[in-house]
Structures are given as C-alpha cells and as structure tokens.
Motif scaffolding. Structure first.
Motif, short mmCIF file in Angstrom:
data_model
loop_
_atom_site.label_atom_id
_atom_site.label_comp_id
_atom_site.label_asym_id
_atom_site.label_seq_id
_atom_site.Cartn_x
_atom_site.Cartn_y
_atom_site.Cartn_z
N GLU A 1 0.82 -1.21 0.00
CA GLU A 1 0.00 0.00 0.00
C GLU A 1 0.86 1.27 0.00
O GLU A 1 2.08 1.20 0.22
N GLY A 2 0.23 2.40 -0.24
CA GLY A 2 0.93 3.68 -0.26
C GLY A 2 1.67 3.89 1.05
O GLY A 2 1.15 3.61 2.13
N GLY A 3 2.91 4.39 0.96
CA GLY A 3 3.70 4.66 2.15
C GLY A 3 4.37 3.44 2.75
O GLY A 3 4.98 3.53 3.82
N SER A 4 4.28 2.30 2.07
CA SER A 4 4.89 1.10 2.64
C SER A 4 6.42 1.11 2.48
O SER A 4 7.11 0.39 3.20
N GLY A 5 6.93 1.90 1.56
CA GLY A 5 8.39 2.00 1.43
C GLY A 5 8.94 1.49 0.12
O GLY A 5 10.15 1.34 -0.04
N LYS A 6 8.07 1.25 -0.87
CA LYS A 6 8.52 0.71 -2.16
C LYS A 6 9.53 1.64 -2.82
O LYS A 6 10.59 1.21 -3.30
N THR A 7 9.19 2.92 -2.86
CA THR A 7 10.09 3.89 -3.52
C THR A 7 11.41 3.99 -2.76
O THR A 7 12.48 4.10 -3.38
N LEU A 8 11.34 3.93 -1.45
CA LEU A 8 12.59 4.02 -0.67
C LEU A 8 13.51 2.85 -1.00
O LEU A 8 14.74 3.02 -1.12
N GLU B 1 6.09 8.90 -10.37
CA GLU B 1 5.44 9.44 -9.17
C GLU B 1 5.98 10.78 -8.71
O GLU B 1 5.43 11.39 -7.80
N ARG C 1 14.68 12.94 -0.25
CA ARG C 1 14.89 11.55 0.21
C ARG C 1 16.15 10.97 -0.41
O ARG C 1 16.91 10.25 0.24
N ARG D 1 8.27 -1.85 9.07
CA ARG D 1 7.74 -2.48 7.86
C ARG D 1 8.15 -3.94 7.83
O ARG D 1 9.20 -4.31 8.35
N ILE E 1 11.84 2.45 8.55
CA ILE E 1 12.11 3.65 7.78
C ILE E 1 12.73 4.67 8.74
O ILE E 1 12.17 4.93 9.81
N THR E 2 13.90 5.20 8.39
CA THR E 2 14.56 6.17 9.25
C THR E 2 14.75 7.46 8.46
O THR E 2 14.42 7.54 7.26
N SER E 3 15.31 8.46 9.10
CA SER E 3 15.49 9.75 8.42
C SER E 3 16.53 9.66 7.32
O SER E 3 16.61 10.52 6.46
P1 GTP Z 1 3.37 4.95 -2.80
O1 GTP Z 1 4.32 5.38 -3.86
O2 GTP Z 1 2.47 6.03 -2.36
O3 GTP Z 1 2.63 3.70 -3.16
O4 GTP Z 1 4.23 4.61 -1.47
P2 GTP Z 1 5.64 3.88 -1.32
O5 GTP Z 1 5.38 2.46 -0.91
O6 GTP Z 1 6.50 4.11 -2.48
O7 GTP Z 1 6.23 4.61 -0.05
P3 GTP Z 1 7.59 5.43 0.06
O8 GTP Z 1 8.76 4.57 -0.29
O9 GTP Z 1 7.42 6.71 -0.63
O10 GTP Z 1 7.66 5.57 1.63
C1 GTP Z 1 7.26 6.71 2.22
C2 GTP Z 1 7.16 6.39 3.69
O11 GTP Z 1 8.34 6.85 4.34
C3 GTP Z 1 5.99 7.13 4.29
O12 GTP Z 1 5.32 6.27 5.18
C4 GTP Z 1 6.65 8.25 5.05
O13 GTP Z 1 5.89 8.56 6.17
C5 GTP Z 1 7.96 7.65 5.42
N1 GTP Z 1 9.02 8.64 5.61
C6 GTP Z 1 9.44 9.56 4.74
N2 GTP Z 1 10.44 10.29 5.26
C7 GTP Z 1 10.65 9.80 6.52
C8 GTP Z 1 11.58 10.11 7.59
O14 GTP Z 1 12.41 10.99 7.48
N3 GTP Z 1 11.51 9.35 8.73
C9 GTP Z 1 10.61 8.36 8.87
N4 GTP Z 1 10.55 7.65 10.01
N5 GTP Z 1 9.72 8.05 7.89
C10 GTP Z 1 9.74 8.75 6.74
#
Ligand code: GTP
Ligand code: MG
Length: 224
Positions: A32-39, A61, A67, A199, A218-220
C-alpha cells in the motif's frame, strides 16, 4: 553471496532475497501507499550508482530529491551523475521510456547495473474500467516482456513496483495487473506496514527460496 545477486543495500531485504536482486529477472515490490517501495528503489539505485554503474530510473510518481539526498549520505552529486532519470507523463511515454532503458542496457556502451520502474502500474490503473483498459493491459504486458528479455540478455536486475487493490471477497490487498504481472516477475515481495516506521517484507514468490519475511524500519536516512 551467490554471484547472480545484486544487493539493494537494505540488509534485511537482501538477506530475505538470499543476497539481493536476481540479475537476470524482474523483482516486483508491491504494497500500500507509504509502505516504502520507492525508498527501496532509491536505496538500490544509490548503491549501484555509487559503485559506478548506470541506473535507468523510470519514475511515474515524482521522486523526492530530499529523500535521495538523505539516502546518498552526502554523495548525491555522484549518484545523480549515474542516474538516467525518465519521468513519463502517460502510459505511452512510460512504454517509450522502458524501450529506451532496454536499448541502453543492451547496447552495452554504458555499464547499466539496474533498471527501476516505479511505479509500473500508476498509468495502467487509470485505464481500468475505461475504453482504454485492453490497450493499457497490452501496453503493460509488452513493457514487462521487453524488460524480461533485457534482464536475461544483459544479465541485469530489474526492479519494479506495483500498487494494490482490496479484494472485497477475501479482504486481502492484492497487486494490480493479475496473472501476467505475476508471471513476469520471477521474485515478488510484498511490503506490509506494521506500526509507525516498522515495515515487514514478505517473500511471496521466488525461484529458489520459500516464503519468508523480514522486518526493517524507515529512518530519516533511508531504511535500516
Ligand atoms: P506509494 O508510492 O504512495 O505507493 O508509497 P511507497 O510504498 O513508495 O512509499 P515510500 O517509499 O514513498 O515511503 C514513504 C514512507 O516513508 C511514508 O510512510 C513516510 O511517512 C515515510 N518517511 C518519509 N520520510 C521519513 C523520515 O524521514 N523518517 C521516517 N521515520 N519516515 C519517513
Ligand atoms: Mg512510491
């Protein structure tokens, strides 16, 4: 570490994958969105770029430079010099970007170490339940087929992300694109959100490893 693995630099994920991404196939990350795929994509791209390999990065995106800077730990200029970034604005542009990346990888003039497609299904999703649905499915299918052929020919890892939909019957989150996307990817990893920054990566498909999972945070400065 087996020779045919390319580490992403995310330790728990690399362990889960038996050393890293397979170098002659597609790895799918869904969640799901925010799960960390892009990271994860940015971590892998940064690691390869700092190893002086070119990375074809197709971003639908709007990737965050902040980041990338945090993940690159002061080496962002070096990373950007090895990043071949494409930012398609439609599924047709995405198809062209995939073809261009595959040509670059196959012609061998630059040592391409990784192709990233994040996300494979953002534009495809927009075609669902419209007159464009069949065309969208065909376009995505052709893109994945070209990526599979390139990964095998160039002995190259390809990492793509996929969005999810909620299956109302089972309540589960499932990846978009159905069976042809699942068949194209030799490795499939689902990322679950636990609490806060935690995660869990679940290996749902692999050619030589059974289902397993690993946790990361997920860290800074990226993922740990
Ligand atoms: P979609 O592209 O929306 O599907 O999401 P994704 O799965 O690609 O998520 P992405 O890799 O963009 O992860 C973003 C997540 O990292 C979000 O939950 C943010 O809240 C979290 N995040 C971003 N910056 C920081 C940070 O500096 N510290 C922490 N702890 N979390 C962060
Ligand atoms: Mg993303």
């Amino acid at each position: 570490m087996p020779a045919d693995r390319c580490p992403t630099g995310v330790g728990p994920l690399d362990q889960l994958l038996g050393g890293g991404l397979e170098t002659d196939g597609l790895t799918e990350l869904y969640g799901e969105g925010g799960s960390g795929k892009t990271l994860v994509c940015l971590e892998a791209a940064t690691r390869l770029a700092l190893a002086d390999r070119w990375v074809c990065y197709i971003d639908t995106e709007g990737v965050s430079v902040d980041r990338l800077e945090a993940i690159a730990h002061g080496h962002v200029e070096q990373v950007l010099q090895r990043l071949l970034l494409a930012t398609p604005k439609s599924l047709a542009e995405q198809t062209s970007a995939v073809s261009a990346a595959c040509s670059l990888a196959r012609d061998g003039k630059r040592p391409v170490g990784l192709i990233v497609l994040d996300s494979a299904t953002f534009y495809y999703r927009l075609t669902l339940s419209s007159d464009e649905e069949d065309a969208g499915r065909q376009a995505l299918g052709r893109e994945l087929a070209e990526l599979v052929a390139t990964a095998i020919a160039s002995h190259l890892p390809v990492l793509f992300t996929n969005q999810v939909w909620r299956n109302q019957r089972t309540g589960d989150l499932e990846p978009l694109g159905g069976s042809f996307v699942n068949h194209a990817a030799k490795t499939v990893v689902r990322i679950d959100r636990l609490g806060g920054a935690r995660r869990r990566a679940v290996l749902v498909k692999h050619r030589s490893l059974g289902e397993a999972s690993a946790e990361f945070r997920i860290t800074s400065t990226g993922l740990s």
